[in-house]
Design a protein around this motif. Structure first.
Motif, mmCIF file in Angstrom:
data_model
loop_
_atom_site.group_PDB
_atom_site.id
_atom_site.type_symbol
_atom_site.label_atom_id
_atom_site.label_comp_id
_atom_site.label_asym_id
_atom_site.label_seq_id
_atom_site.Cartn_x
_atom_site.Cartn_y
_atom_site.Cartn_z
ATOM 1 N N ILE A 291 -3.675 3.020 6.239
ATOM 2 C CA ILE A 291 -2.959 2.884 4.970
ATOM 3 C C ILE A 291 -2.951 4.259 4.326
ATOM 4 O O ILE A 291 -3.995 4.771 3.912
ATOM 5 C CB ILE A 291 -3.630 1.864 4.040
ATOM 6 C CG1 ILE A 291 -3.795 0.519 4.750
ATOM 7 C CG2 ILE A 291 -2.819 1.695 2.757
ATOM 8 C CD1 ILE A 291 -4.567 -0.504 3.952
ATOM 9 N N ARG B 43 -2.213 -3.041 -1.594
ATOM 10 C CA ARG B 43 -2.243 -2.701 -0.169
ATOM 11 C C ARG B 43 -3.636 -2.291 0.286
ATOM 12 O O ARG B 43 -3.926 -2.289 1.483
ATOM 13 C CB ARG B 43 -1.282 -1.548 0.112
ATOM 14 C CG ARG B 43 0.159 -1.846 -0.225
ATOM 15 C CD ARG B 43 1.036 -0.613 0.003
ATOM 16 N NE ARG B 43 2.308 -0.747 -0.679
ATOM 17 C CZ ARG B 43 3.188 0.230 -0.818
ATOM 18 N NH1 ARG B 43 2.925 1.423 -0.307
ATOM 19 N NH2 ARG B 43 4.324 0.035 -1.459
ATOM 20 N N ALA C 43 -8.656 -2.648 2.839
ATOM 21 C CA ALA C 43 -8.722 -1.362 3.535
ATOM 22 C C ALA C 43 -10.170 -0.948 3.780
ATOM 23 O O ALA C 43 -11.093 -1.395 3.086
ATOM 24 C CB ALA C 43 -8.008 -0.282 2.732
ATOM 25 N N PRO D 295 -8.743 4.357 2.973
ATOM 26 C CA PRO D 295 -7.367 4.797 2.723
ATOM 27 C C PRO D 295 -7.235 6.307 2.866
ATOM 28 O O PRO D 295 -8.188 7.055 2.623
ATOM 29 C CB PRO D 295 -7.118 4.369 1.268
ATOM 30 C CG PRO D 295 -8.210 3.408 0.942
ATOM 31 C CD PRO D 295 -9.370 3.753 1.801
ATOM 32 N N ARG E 43 0.326 0.385 7.828
ATOM 33 C CA ARG E 43 0.815 -0.410 6.694
ATOM 34 C C ARG E 43 1.596 0.482 5.744
ATOM 35 O O ARG E 43 1.085 1.507 5.285
ATOM 36 C CB ARG E 43 -0.346 -1.077 5.953
ATOM 37 C CG ARG E 43 0.112 -2.006 4.814
ATOM 38 C CD ARG E 43 -1.065 -2.727 4.204
ATOM 39 N NE ARG E 43 -1.775 -3.510 5.188
ATOM 40 C CZ ARG E 43 -2.957 -4.089 4.957
ATOM 41 N NH1 ARG E 43 -3.541 -3.955 3.777
ATOM 42 N NH2 ARG E 43 -3.547 -4.787 5.912
#
Length: 322
Positions: free
Chosen positions: A94, A109, A113, A116, A252
């Motif tokens: 991500i 989003r 995770a 990130p 993603r």
């Protein structure tokens, strides 16, 4: 001439540290939680090699090594803890540009995770979300813009803040807008500390606010900056290289990325694309709330429930790359 190897696999032995003070730092870690007990049972076949007490080859020390290096999930039920430059094989990449006070979709989003990635080496874009965003206001949304010194082609990490005085104005706007929010007292001091700090670079300010908001959303995630990673290519090739470095087989992205991604190239590297969308669920009746505003309003009005609101509005769809 023999081709260069595409992948080198190795393993760490319990006494490797006695031969060298420094060890190679892997880029891929595999979760062995479900098979750890079986592995311990298999070690009984090597009883002559095992030792007791605090010896590196004792079963206790071997188990500690797995936990310390991130191969086994911790007993509290948290995620696998890996080194700063390692992710699980098959995990999702991500990658976001560091935005200023991002909207809830940005954080939704990241709800599942591990690490990130901040694309801070990318080019700064004028009139984008890297240095501005909207907060709620009584008559309508209020835009907050961080003034920067512009230079053609400059990266986000090299973008300098032009007017430090503006930070005080942003702080006063936030205080006036959210001082009546239920959870303003809980986060007021941390926010004020960020806005009283004399930042010189936009990326540093954005990262400080991102970390503050992630912690407040109960998402205390490490952030990896691409400015500190060797990366090849542009756009799709860059993301493919980051997937390779992070050991990720899924990427993603938001809907905007579909326009520039080379899906054929991703398919060649067996990378699956996940498209993330966000719809705003209703969460409070305070005046001025509307979709697209900074997630700070959600945090200050919902507090501990904010993460549930993020998850309720998040949707992820797998796209077939051909």
């Amino acid at each position: 001439m023999c081709p260069w190897p595409r992948m080198v696999l190795g393993f760490y032995g319990p006494e490797d540290h006695s031969w060298s003070p420094t060890l190679p730092r892997p880029t891929v870690w595999v979760d062995v939680t479900s098979t750890a007990a079986v592995k311990d049972k298999a070690l009984e076949c090597y009883a002559r090699e095992l030792r007791g007490g605090d010896h590196p080859r004792s079963l206790e020390r071997i188990g500690d090594g797995r936990r310390d290096r991130g191969g086994v999930r911790n007993r509290a039920g948290g995620g696998v803890r890996g080194l700063p430059d390692g992710l699980l094989m098959g995990d999702v990449l991500i990658a976001h540009q560091p935005a200023y006070l991002p909207w809830p979709g940005y954080f939704s989003r990241l709800a599942d995770a591990e690490e990130p990635v901040l694309l801070d080496h990318g080019q700064f874009t004028e009139r984008g979300w890297q240095n501005r965003n909207y907060i709620r206001g009584a008559p309508g949304p209020v835009r907050l813009t961080v003034p920067v010194r512009r230079r053609f082609g400059q990266s986000i990490t090299d973008t300098r803040i032009a007017d430090g005085v503006r930070a005080g104005r942003h702080w006063r706007s936030l205080a006036q807008t959210y001082e009546r929010a239920p959870y303003w007292p809980e986060h007021q001091d941390a926010l004020e500390t960020v806005y009283r700090t004399p930042w010189t670079h936009l990326a540093h300010l954005n990262e400080a606010l991102l970390r503050l908001m992630l912690d407040a959303f109960s998402l205390p995630l490490p952030l990896i900056r691409t400015s500190g990673l060797p990366s090849d290519g542009q756009q799709t090739d860059m993301l493919i290289d980051l997937c390779r470095q992070r050991g990720a087989s899924r990427l993603r992205v938001g809907t905007g990325a579909l326009a520039y991604l080379d899906h054929g190239r991703l398919a060649e590297h067996a990378i699956t694309v996940e498209v993330s969308t966000y719809s705003h669920p209703p969460y409070d009746s305070a005046p001025g709330r509307r979709p697209g505003l900074s997630a700070l309003g959600l945090l200050l009005h919902e507090g501990p429930n904010a993460l549930s609101v993020l998850r309720a509005g998040a949707r992820t769809e797998t796209k077939v790359c051909v």
